[in-house]
Design a protein around this motif. Sequence first.
Motif, mmCIF file in Angstrom:
data_model
loop_
_atom_site.group_PDB
_atom_site.id
_atom_site.type_symbol
_atom_site.label_atom_id
_atom_site.label_comp_id
_atom_site.label_asym_id
_atom_site.label_seq_id
_atom_site.Cartn_x
_atom_site.Cartn_y
_atom_site.Cartn_z
ATOM 1 N N ASN A 1 0.872 -1.069 -0.317
ATOM 2 C CA ASN A 1 -0.557 0.067 -0.428
ATOM 3 C C ASN A 1 0.974 1.173 -0.251
ATOM 4 O OD1 ASN A 1 -2.714 -0.648 -0.634
ATOM 5 N ND2 ASN A 1 -3.184 1.150 2.063
ATOM 6 N N THR A 2 2.150 1.110 -1.170
ATOM 7 C CA THR A 2 2.716 2.794 -1.374
ATOM 8 C C THR A 2 2.928 2.667 -2.398
ATOM 9 O OG1 THR A 2 4.479 0.810 -0.969
ATOM 10 C CG2 THR A 2 4.016 1.369 1.233
ATOM 11 N N ILE A 3 3.610 4.385 -2.483
ATOM 12 C CA ILE A 3 3.925 4.704 -3.869
ATOM 13 C C ILE A 3 5.072 4.762 -3.419
ATOM 14 C CG2 ILE A 3 2.010 5.135 -4.566
ATOM 15 C CD1 ILE A 3 2.109 8.310 -4.101
ATOM 16 N N HIS A 4 5.517 5.257 -4.768
ATOM 17 C CA HIS A 4 7.493 5.662 -4.430
ATOM 18 C C HIS A 4 7.558 6.554 -5.335
ATOM 19 C CE1 HIS A 4 8.943 2.255 -1.679
ATOM 20 N NE2 HIS A 4 7.482 1.047 -3.165
ATOM 21 N N LEU A 5 8.986 7.707 -5.254
ATOM 22 C CA LEU A 5 8.940 8.396 -6.090
ATOM 23 C C LEU A 5 10.653 8.351 -6.047
ATOM 24 C CD1 LEU A 5 8.357 10.332 -8.145
ATOM 25 C CD2 LEU A 5 8.998 12.322 -6.598
ATOM 26 N N SER A 6 11.423 7.527 -7.382
ATOM 27 C CA SER A 6 12.524 7.649 -7.228
ATOM 28 C C SER A 6 13.493 8.699 -8.581
ATOM 29 C CB SER A 6 13.100 6.153 -7.723
ATOM 30 O OG SER A 6 11.740 5.004 -7.749
ATOM 31 N N MET A 7 14.240 9.703 -7.379
ATOM 32 C CA MET A 7 14.836 10.343 -8.254
ATOM 33 C C MET A 7 16.294 10.405 -8.490
ATOM 34 S SD MET A 7 12.612 13.844 -5.712
ATOM 35 C CE MET A 7 13.190 12.512 -4.477
ATOM 36 N N GLU A 8 16.496 10.673 -9.948
ATOM 37 C CA GLU A 8 17.939 10.069 -10.036
ATOM 38 C C GLU A 8 18.673 11.650 -10.828
ATOM 39 O OE1 GLU A 8 18.136 6.732 -13.014
ATOM 40 O OE2 GLU A 8 17.621 5.419 -10.853
#
Length: 128
Positions: free
Chosen positions: A76-83
Amino acid sequence: QIQLQESGGGSVRTGGSLKLTCRLSGATINAKCMAWFRQAPGKRREGVATIDRDALLNYAESVEGRFSISRNDGLNTIHLSMERLKFEDTAMYYCAADPTISDADCLHRVDGSRFRYWGQGTPVNVSA
């Protein structure tokens, strides 16, 4: 009661990476339009990325190719991968959710005012 909790923010040098997490409680995450917004000091809130119920994605032009939004239905999560972070990515990052926004609207830069549920935010500071 629906609640959102962000984590994963911090300080990083330009060119570095961070991964933000937003945990949703009180509801099922894949039944909603989910989004990441950000707000830098003295600036307007900006939509960063959205993910609809079918896990289709949309990004702001300023982060396209560098940021990636994803969802983990089991957790029940969302993620934001930032590069390749830039100084101008410095901001407070917020997770938002709303069950009433259609998938079509979710993928077309939906305004933040349409999201009912918000987290408290997690800070991202990018320095040279």
